[in-house]
Design a protein around this motif. Structure first.
Motif, short mmCIF file in Angstrom:
data_model
loop_
_atom_site.label_atom_id
_atom_site.label_comp_id
_atom_site.label_asym_id
_atom_site.label_seq_id
_atom_site.Cartn_x
_atom_site.Cartn_y
_atom_site.Cartn_z
N HIS A 20 -0.92 -3.62 18.57
CA HIS A 20 -0.55 -2.25 18.18
C HIS A 20 -0.40 -2.28 16.67
O HIS A 20 0.40 -3.04 16.13
N LEU A 21 -1.19 -1.44 16.00
CA LEU A 21 -1.33 -1.51 14.55
C LEU A 21 -0.92 -0.21 13.89
O LEU A 21 -1.52 0.84 14.13
N ALA A 22 0.14 -0.28 13.07
CA ALA A 22 0.55 0.88 12.28
C ALA A 22 -0.36 0.95 11.06
O ALA A 22 -0.56 -0.05 10.37
N MET A 23 -0.90 2.13 10.80
CA MET A 23 -1.89 2.31 9.74
C MET A 23 -1.60 3.57 8.93
O MET A 23 -1.22 4.59 9.49
N MET A 24 -1.83 3.50 7.62
CA MET A 24 -1.81 4.71 6.80
C MET A 24 -3.03 5.56 7.16
O MET A 24 -2.97 6.77 7.10
N ASP A 25 -4.12 4.88 7.44
CA ASP A 25 -5.42 5.52 7.65
C ASP A 25 -5.99 5.13 9.01
O ASP A 25 -6.82 4.23 9.11
N PRO A 26 -5.53 5.77 10.09
CA PRO A 26 -6.01 5.40 11.42
C PRO A 26 -7.47 5.77 11.66
O PRO A 26 -8.01 5.47 12.71
N TRP A 27 -8.11 6.40 10.68
CA TRP A 27 -9.52 6.74 10.78
C TRP A 27 -10.40 5.60 10.27
O TRP A 27 -11.62 5.64 10.40
N PRO A 35 2.54 6.56 4.47
CA PRO A 35 2.30 5.56 3.44
C PRO A 35 3.58 4.87 2.94
O PRO A 35 3.58 3.65 2.73
N SER A 36 4.66 5.62 2.79
CA SER A 36 5.90 5.01 2.30
C SER A 36 6.46 3.99 3.30
O SER A 36 7.00 2.96 2.91
N ALA A 37 6.31 4.25 4.60
CA ALA A 37 6.79 3.33 5.62
C ALA A 37 5.94 2.06 5.65
O ALA A 37 6.48 0.95 5.78
N ILE A 38 4.63 2.21 5.51
CA ILE A 38 3.75 1.03 5.46
C ILE A 38 4.07 0.20 4.22
O ILE A 38 4.17 -1.03 4.29
N ALA A 39 4.25 0.87 3.08
CA ALA A 39 4.59 0.15 1.84
C ALA A 39 5.89 -0.62 2.01
O ALA A 39 6.01 -1.79 1.60
N TRP A 40 6.88 0.00 2.64
CA TRP A 40 8.17 -0.66 2.90
C TRP A 40 7.96 -1.90 3.76
O TRP A 40 8.49 -2.98 3.47
N ALA A 41 7.17 -1.76 4.83
CA ALA A 41 6.95 -2.88 5.75
C ALA A 41 6.12 -3.99 5.11
O ALA A 41 6.37 -5.17 5.35
N LEU A 42 5.13 -3.63 4.28
CA LEU A 42 4.35 -4.65 3.58
C LEU A 42 5.25 -5.49 2.68
O LEU A 42 5.10 -6.71 2.59
N LEU A 43 6.20 -4.83 2.02
CA LEU A 43 7.14 -5.55 1.17
C LEU A 43 8.08 -6.42 2.02
O LEU A 43 8.27 -7.60 1.73
N ARG A 44 8.62 -5.85 3.07
CA ARG A 44 9.59 -6.58 3.90
C ARG A 44 8.98 -7.81 4.56
O ARG A 44 9.58 -8.88 4.56
N TYR A 45 7.80 -7.64 5.17
CA TYR A 45 7.25 -8.73 5.97
C TYR A 45 6.29 -9.65 5.23
O TYR A 45 6.14 -10.80 5.58
N TYR A 46 5.60 -9.09 4.24
CA TYR A 46 4.57 -9.88 3.55
C TYR A 46 4.85 -10.08 2.07
O TYR A 46 4.09 -10.76 1.38
N GLY A 47 5.91 -9.47 1.55
CA GLY A 47 6.23 -9.60 0.14
C GLY A 47 5.24 -8.93 -0.79
O GLY A 47 5.13 -9.28 -1.96
N LEU A 48 4.53 -7.95 -0.27
CA LEU A 48 3.50 -7.24 -1.07
C LEU A 48 4.04 -5.92 -1.62
O LEU A 48 4.66 -5.18 -0.95
N ASP A 62 -2.97 -10.99 3.06
CA ASP A 62 -4.06 -10.36 2.30
C ASP A 62 -4.76 -9.28 3.12
O ASP A 62 -5.11 -8.23 2.59
N MET A 63 -4.93 -9.50 4.42
CA MET A 63 -5.58 -8.50 5.27
C MET A 63 -4.67 -7.28 5.47
O MET A 63 -5.11 -6.14 5.36
N ALA A 64 -3.39 -7.53 5.73
CA ALA A 64 -2.44 -6.43 5.90
C ALA A 64 -2.39 -5.59 4.63
O ALA A 64 -2.39 -4.35 4.68
N GLY A 65 -2.35 -6.24 3.49
CA GLY A 65 -2.29 -5.53 2.22
C GLY A 65 -3.56 -4.78 1.90
O GLY A 65 -3.52 -3.64 1.44
N GLU A 66 -4.70 -5.40 2.13
CA GLU A 66 -5.98 -4.76 1.82
C GLU A 66 -6.17 -3.48 2.62
O GLU A 66 -6.58 -2.45 2.09
N PHE A 67 -5.87 -3.53 3.92
CA PHE A 67 -6.10 -2.39 4.79
C PHE A 67 -4.87 -1.49 4.95
O PHE A 67 -4.94 -0.45 5.60
N ARG A 68 -3.73 -1.91 4.37
CA ARG A 68 -2.48 -1.15 4.47
C ARG A 68 -2.10 -0.92 5.92
O ARG A 68 -1.92 0.19 6.39
N VAL A 69 -2.00 -2.05 6.66
CA VAL A 69 -1.67 -2.01 8.09
C VAL A 69 -0.56 -3.00 8.40
O VAL A 69 -0.37 -3.99 7.69
#
Length: 145
Positions: free
Chosen positions: A102-109, A132-145, A83-90
């Protein structure tokens, strides 16, 4: 909260977006959620590679993509709940010997996301920017989101 408080005007000054495009993206964020970079990319307002280059240069943070996001250990993924990874897109990509995540982020700001992750994980966050597309891919792969 996040990028739109700080980087929106910087993106305008850098010539990447107009005030109207920022307004459209912020309206979309309020309706659909997500991050400003995500909304800018999904709406084809700014190419995600240009956004990554902007963040990497402006914040002096490294850029990562699918290759770096494709080999993350389960123990690292477990540092953040879905839920945290999905909410913050990290995506946590590694934990170093000094207990920095080390945190990959769509929005490092997004200082709110950084603070929340640091508090939850009990670690210092080292920011990395990812498209954003890479984060979306990883959210699906690792968290099923």
């Amino acid at each position: 909260m996040g990028l739109h408080d700080n980087a929106g005007p910087l993106l305008i000054r850098a010539g990447l977006i107009t005030r109207e495009q920022l307004r459209v993206a912020l309206d979309a964020m309020r309706q659909a959620g997500g991050t400003l970079p995500e909304q800018l990319a999904v709406r084809h307002i700014v190419d995600e590679e240009r956004l990554c280059a902007f963040f990497s240069e402006r914040l002096v943070v490294p850029r990562v993509g699918v290759p770096e996001l494709s080999a993350i250990s389960p123990s690292v993924i477990a540092t953040l709940p879905a839920d945290m990874a999905g909410e913050f897109r990290v995506i946590p990509i590694s934990v170093d010997h000094e207990k920095n995540v080390h945190l990959a982020m769509m929005d490092p700001w997004d200082s709110h996301a950084i603070d929340e992750v640091a508090f939850f994980a009990g670690m210092t966050v080292m920011r990395f920017v990812a498209p954003p597309s890479a984060i979306a891919w990883a959210l699906l792969r690792y968290y099923g989101l």
